[in-house]
Design a protein around this motif. Structure first.
Motif, PDB file in Angstrom:
ATOM      1  N   PRO A  98       0.798  -0.773  -0.055  1.00 55.54           N
ATOM      2  CA  PRO A  98      -0.033   0.402   0.363  1.00 55.54           C
ATOM      3  C   PRO A  98       1.016   1.094   0.107  1.00 55.54           C
ATOM      4  O   PRO A  98      -0.070   2.210  -0.189  1.00 55.54           O
ATOM      5  CB  PRO A  98      -1.287   0.077   1.321  1.00 55.54           C
ATOM      6  N   GLY A  99       2.012   0.902   0.573  1.00 55.16           N
ATOM      7  CA  GLY A  99       2.729   2.288   0.380  1.00 55.16           C
ATOM      8  C   GLY A  99       3.541   2.606  -0.755  1.00 55.16           C
ATOM      9  O   GLY A  99       4.435   3.754  -0.753  1.00 55.16           O
ATOM     10  N   LEU A 100       3.697   1.850  -1.935  1.00 63.98           N
ATOM     11  CA  LEU A 100       4.272   2.268  -3.807  1.00 63.98           C
ATOM     12  C   LEU A 100       3.556   3.512  -3.972  1.00 63.98           C
ATOM     13  O   LEU A 100       1.998   2.507  -4.555  1.00 63.98           O
ATOM     14  CB  LEU A 100       3.913   0.645  -3.956  1.00 63.98           C
ATOM     15  N   VAL A 101       3.832   4.262  -4.480  1.00 66.53           N
ATOM     16  CA  VAL A 101       3.146   4.853  -4.668  1.00 66.53           C
ATOM     17  C   VAL A 101       4.582   5.989  -5.975  1.00 66.53           C
ATOM     18  O   VAL A 101       5.654   5.750  -5.482  1.00 66.53           O
ATOM     19  CB  VAL A 101       2.709   6.932  -3.734  1.00 66.53           C
ATOM     20  N   VAL A 102       3.991   6.034  -7.404  1.00 65.50           N
ATOM     21  CA  VAL A 102       4.570   6.836  -8.314  1.00 65.50           C
ATOM     22  C   VAL A 102       4.569   8.423  -7.961  1.00 65.50           C
ATOM     23  O   VAL A 102       3.032   8.725  -8.136  1.00 65.50           O
ATOM     24  CB  VAL A 102       3.862   5.874  -9.505  1.00 65.50           C
ATOM     25  N   ILE A 103       4.980   8.775  -8.400  1.00 69.01           N
ATOM     26  CA  ILE A 103       4.540  10.309  -7.968  1.00 69.01           C
ATOM     27  C   ILE A 103       5.544  11.323  -9.545  1.00 69.01           C
ATOM     28  O   ILE A 103       7.074  10.638  -9.127  1.00 69.01           O
ATOM     29  CB  ILE A 103       5.854  11.337  -6.806  1.00 69.01           C
ATOM     30  N   SER A 104       4.572  11.671 -10.253  1.00 72.23           N
ATOM     31  CA  SER A 104       4.740  12.669 -11.626  1.00 72.23           C
ATOM     32  C   SER A 104       5.095  14.099 -11.560  1.00 72.23           C
ATOM     33  O   SER A 104       3.519  14.466 -11.435  1.00 72.23           O
ATOM     34  CB  SER A 104       4.322  11.848 -12.707  1.00 72.23           C
ATOM     35  N   PRO A 105       5.713  14.682 -11.275  1.00 67.14           N
ATOM     36  CA  PRO A 105       5.806  16.566 -11.224  1.00 67.14           C
ATOM     37  C   PRO A 105       5.226  16.911 -12.610  1.00 67.14           C
ATOM     38  O   PRO A 105       6.113  17.278 -13.021  1.00 67.14           O
ATOM     39  CB  PRO A 105       7.201  17.482 -10.789  1.00 67.14           C
ATOM     40  N   ALA A 106       4.295  16.365 -13.103  1.00 66.37           N
ATOM     41  CA  ALA A 106       2.922  16.733 -14.554  1.00 66.37           C
ATOM     42  C   ALA A 106       4.131  15.686 -15.559  1.00 66.37           C
ATOM     43  O   ALA A 106       5.376  15.164 -15.202  1.00 66.37           O
ATOM     44  CB  ALA A 106       3.681  18.011 -14.824  1.00 66.37           C
ATOM     45  N   THR A 107       4.223  15.931 -16.685  1.00 73.94           N
ATOM     46  CA  THR A 107       5.118  15.387 -17.976  1.00 73.94           C
ATOM     47  C   THR A 107       4.894  14.107 -17.662  1.00 73.94           C
ATOM     48  O   THR A 107       5.650  12.658 -18.308  1.00 73.94           O
ATOM     49  CB  THR A 107       6.493  15.597 -17.628  1.00 73.94           C
ATOM     50  N   PRO A 108       3.317  12.762 -17.266  1.00 73.38           N
ATOM     51  CA  PRO A 108       4.235  11.601 -17.214  1.00 73.38           C
ATOM     52  C   PRO A 108       3.778  10.988 -18.738  1.00 73.38           C
ATOM     53  O   PRO A 108       4.090  10.032 -19.417  1.00 73.38           O
ATOM     54  CB  PRO A 108       2.088  11.232 -16.581  1.00 73.38           C
ATOM     55  N   GLY A 109       2.558  11.301 -19.401  1.00 73.47           N
ATOM     56  CA  GLY A 109       2.849  10.659 -20.719  1.00 73.47           C
ATOM     57  C   GLY A 109       3.965  10.915 -21.652  1.00 73.47           C
ATOM     58  O   GLY A 109       4.084   9.758 -21.497  1.00 73.47           O
ATOM     59  N   SER A 110       5.046  12.115 -21.347  1.00 75.73           N
ATOM     60  CA  SER A 110       6.140  11.343 -21.484  1.00 75.73           C
ATOM     61  C   SER A 110       6.945  10.506 -21.304  1.00 75.73           C
ATOM     62  O   SER A 110       7.624  10.462 -22.463  1.00 75.73           O
ATOM     63  CB  SER A 110       6.830  12.947 -21.595  1.00 75.73           C
ATOM     64  N   ASN A 111       6.822  10.326 -20.571  1.00 74.70           N
ATOM     65  CA  ASN A 111       7.697   9.620 -20.160  1.00 74.70           C
ATOM     66  C   ASN A 111       7.131   8.371 -20.011  1.00 74.70           C
ATOM     67  O   ASN A 111       6.903   7.457 -18.300  1.00 74.70           O
ATOM     68  CB  ASN A 111       8.279   9.559 -18.163  1.00 74.70           C
ATOM     69  N   GLY A 112       6.355   7.750 -19.992  1.00 76.60           N
ATOM     70  CA  GLY A 112       4.721   6.341 -20.426  1.00 76.60           C
ATOM     71  C   GLY A 112       4.630   6.239 -19.857  1.00 76.60           C
ATOM     72  O   GLY A 112       4.152   4.897 -19.149  1.00 76.60           O
TER      73      GLY A 112
END
Length: 729
Positions: free
Chosen positions: A385-399
């Protein structure tokens, strides 16, 4: 928001359109009869050489100018690509700015400046958007070297208000002699989410004096808008600018609202009202991102790209659209990637448009390896439950695809354009026992340097950083990833891993994100430099790895190479350094993750290729063998945090030269550490002190120089490395 090779996000953005759609997916061409041609006086845009020409137009010609600009942008996007969506929404506002204000005496500062294409057209550079032979003349961002109308070289976000405050401060201190009139900061397209933008607002209110902040509210960031401020902004829009709380008033700033942000006449009137104002004011304009793209169809099921020519029964070519206010979680419709199927409104795909020629191309490294990482992490969500992906914007550009975000739910967080916050936020998650993974581009991570030092490293926070676009690229001077190794590898407590294959990349990710308390988990933060084009090309074509063909052991059992391991010819025993047992990274200790891997044993010359430069190491070794009969030792260091002293010591026997290759800044980088090691550990037997040659990039900014040209410039070619080696013999 970000960069381009030539004009736009960056040279590595993906060409992600299915091959089956290639024939049908050619974006509709703008008919030549309505596309302005440079020097053709029948079109208004061709007659615009400076803002003075905009001022000279009759009021009823402004809409026609906007229509021609929109047509030009659409045609340019088809042929060249770039940040077309944000510029389509800013057509009327930019025309109005140059109609009302007197640039360059009145200083206009474009935040991020990827919204500045129209500004460039109106300041003498229209030909660079109309003539395909001139597309390379301008960068995708403002640049004073191009024009006196550009105030700063800008490619990152949130700083326009602070920069404008500085300009206004000097004007007010020096008085009329400063040569500065009105100061205008243009911010929006998600930029307001940056913390530095709020720092600028805070300073502006305190400083006072003439300062005009144009807030371009297109209801989008790069992906959707995220954050508590967007609710009050929506209520301001719905109320015509009267609702409270008003965050700009809360800072002590005057405030005006313009609902018709794509009506040039309304914008001219609004800007005339605040011209020469004696105090800071925010002009909040409501625009449509991608205004001019086809807004009529349902795009979730569309199989072809979707920009259509401007509709000339419309005054400015803006189509009616219902592509706003989506109820689904990501506030932008189901266009899966940031450069696929752009259209009006809340459309993530309109952030960056690839040219037609890119249709059918395979994923670039960012998307390829980004998707791979998300696919590896996703099955773990249910049990962690503590595994979290964080994107400071630009998600689609990085797959980080739309579908992944939907399935991930609370395991994915888009913090907006907030790199500093994203890293500190991740450190908080780690402190609580969670497992954060922060993913964005190398040049954007520069904005979080202090958080990497303090919140992450000083606190030994178990944060995993996915560092995209590290290394040399043909991007503009604000988006080069050539400095990431010098930054990350010199922060105390950070482990920087540099995988050279998908297998190593996933193993590094598994080890770095091993749950707290797992056996052999790292004790602190880990940065994984996501492989680049050279690695992906070699994985797609094994002949680019002529020594190993990509067939290498999972990892060395031990990288300790005692002198007794040397062969009679002075080479290194492969059996000593090449493991044969496949193990998962979750169960491999840090000592194994930091061991260097020797992929070929030899003598006379040892070639150590870091990350994206590793294929060059194998190719150089093959050339030495074919042309000079030299069997070189070939080493993949796999990380740039520390030196493997056992390997370096073992090279003393039988090796006259040690060659380091890296696709990043040489000064302060990794290769010099190898040179320093032998200099600081000099032995009395001169024959056991190998000469070290370092190959890497100069300490410089480069602007849209092709990767091939950069490699030639820095000696990172087989011919140049081989010549340097043999010259020393």
């Amino acid at each position: 928001m970000r960069n381009a090779s030539g004009n736009g996000f960056d040279s590595s953005d993906s060409f992600a359109v299915s091959g089956a759609a290639e024939g049908a997916a050619r974006l509709h061409d703008i008919p030549p009869s309505i596309t302005p041609s440079h020097g053709d006086d029948s079109h208004l845009l061709s007659r615009i050489a400076s803002p003075a020409d905009v001022k000279a137009l009759a009021p009823d010609e402004l809409a026609e100018l906007c229509r021609e600009i929109r047509a030009t942008l659409l045609a340019y996007g088809h042929q060249h690509g770039g940040h077309i969506g944000s510029n389509l929404g800013m057509v009327e506002a930019t025309v109005a700015l140059h109609r009302v204000f007197d640039s360059p005496r009145d200083r206009i500062v474009f935040d991020v400046s990827h919204q500045s294409y129209v500004h460039k057209m109106l300041t003498g550079r229209a030909g660079a958007y109309m003539d395909p032979n001139r597309f390379g003349e301008v960068t995708g961002f403002t640049n004073p070297d191009e024009s006196e109308h550009d105030q700063f070289v800008l490619g990152h976000t949130g700083t326009s208000i602070s920069l404008a405050c500085g300009l206004a401060k000097t004007r007010d201190m020096e008085g009329p002699g400063s040569g500065i009139g009105n100061v205008v900061a243009v911010i929006g397209d998600g930029s307001l989410s940056s913390g530095v933008a709020f720092e600028g607002l805070n300073n502006a209110a305190e400083q006072g004096g003439n300062l005009i902040i144009v807030f371009n509210d297109n209801e989008m960031s790069i992906a959707g808008d995220f954050g508590g401020m967007y609710g009050p902004l929506a209520r301001l829009r719905a109320s015509g600018g009267t609702a409270q709380p008003n965050l700009f008033n809360a800072f002590g700033l005057d405030y005006r609202y313009v609902e018709a942000g794509n009506d040039v006449s309304a914008l001219v009137a609004a800007f005339e009202e605040v011209r020469d104002i004696d105090h800071p004011v925010v002009v909040h304009i409501h625009t449509l991102k991608g205004a001019g793209y086809d807004g009529e169809e349902t795009h979730a099921d569309r199989q072809t790209a979707s920009a259509s020519p401007v509709s000339f029964d419309s005054p400015t070519g803006v189509h009616p659209t219902d592509n706003v206010n989506h109820s689904e979680p990501w506030h932008s419709d189901h266009c899966n990637l940031s450069d696929h199927e752009p259209h009006e409104g809340q459309c993530e795909a309109s952030h960056w448009q690839n040219p037609d020629a890119a249709i059918g191309k395979p994923d670039d490294p960012r998307k390829h390896y980004g998707k791979m990482a998300m696919a590896a992490l996703e099955p773990r969500f249910a049990a962690e439950p503590g595994l979290v992906v964080i994107s400071p914007a630009t998600p689609g550009s990085n797959g980080i695809t739309h579908e992944f975000r939907e399935r991930a739910g609370a395991h994915y967080v888009d913090t907006g354009i907030t790199e500093s916050h994203a890293v500190a936020y991740a450190a908080g998650i780690a402190r609580a026992g969670g497992t954060p993974v922060v993913a964005t581009t190398a040049s954007f991570f520069q904005r979080a340097y202090d958080q990497f030092f303090q919140e992450m490293s000083l606190n030994r926070s178990r944060v995993t950083v996915l560092d995209f676009l590290g290394g040399l690229s043909g991007s503009d001077n604000t988006h080069s990833g050539a400095y990431d190794v010098t930054m990350f590898s010199n922060i105390p407590g950070v482990t920087m891993l540099v995988p050279t294959s998908a297998r190593d990349y996933l193993a590094d990710l598994a080890w770095a994100t091993a749950p707290a308390g797992s056996a052999d988990a790292p004790a602190g933060p880990a940065v994984i430099r996501v492989p680049g084009e050279a690695i992906l090309a070699a994985e797609r074509d094994a002949t680019l790895l002529p020594v190993t063909g990509g067939q290498i052991a999972d990892r060395p059992q031990s990288a300790s190479l005692p002198a007794s391991a040397s062969s009679a010819s002075g080479g290194i025993s492969a059996a000593t350094v090449r493991g044969t047992v496949s193990v998962t990274a979750q169960h491999a200790g840090a000592r194994h993750m930091l061991d260097w891997r020797v992929n070929q044993t030899g003598s006379q010359v040892a070639i150590i290729g870091l990350g994206n430069a590793y294929p060059l190491a194998e190719q150089t070794a093959a050339a030495l063998s074919d042309d000079y009969g030299i069997t070189a030792t070939v080493i993949d260091p796999r990380q740039c945090t520390s030196l493997d002293s056992d390997v370096l010591e073992s090279l003393r026997d039988g090796h006259q030269q040690v060659i380091t290759l890296e696709d990043g800044q040489l000064e302060g980088g990794w290769g010099e550490k190898v040179t320093a090691y032998y200099a600081n550990h000099h032995v009395s037997d001169g024959s056991r002190n190998p000469r070290v040659l370092n190959f890497g990039a100069a300490k410089e900014f480069t602007d849209r120089v092709s990767l091939g040209e950069l490699n030639e410039r820095y000696g990172l070619t087989v011919e140049q490395v081989t010549e340097a080696i043999t010259r020393c013999f």
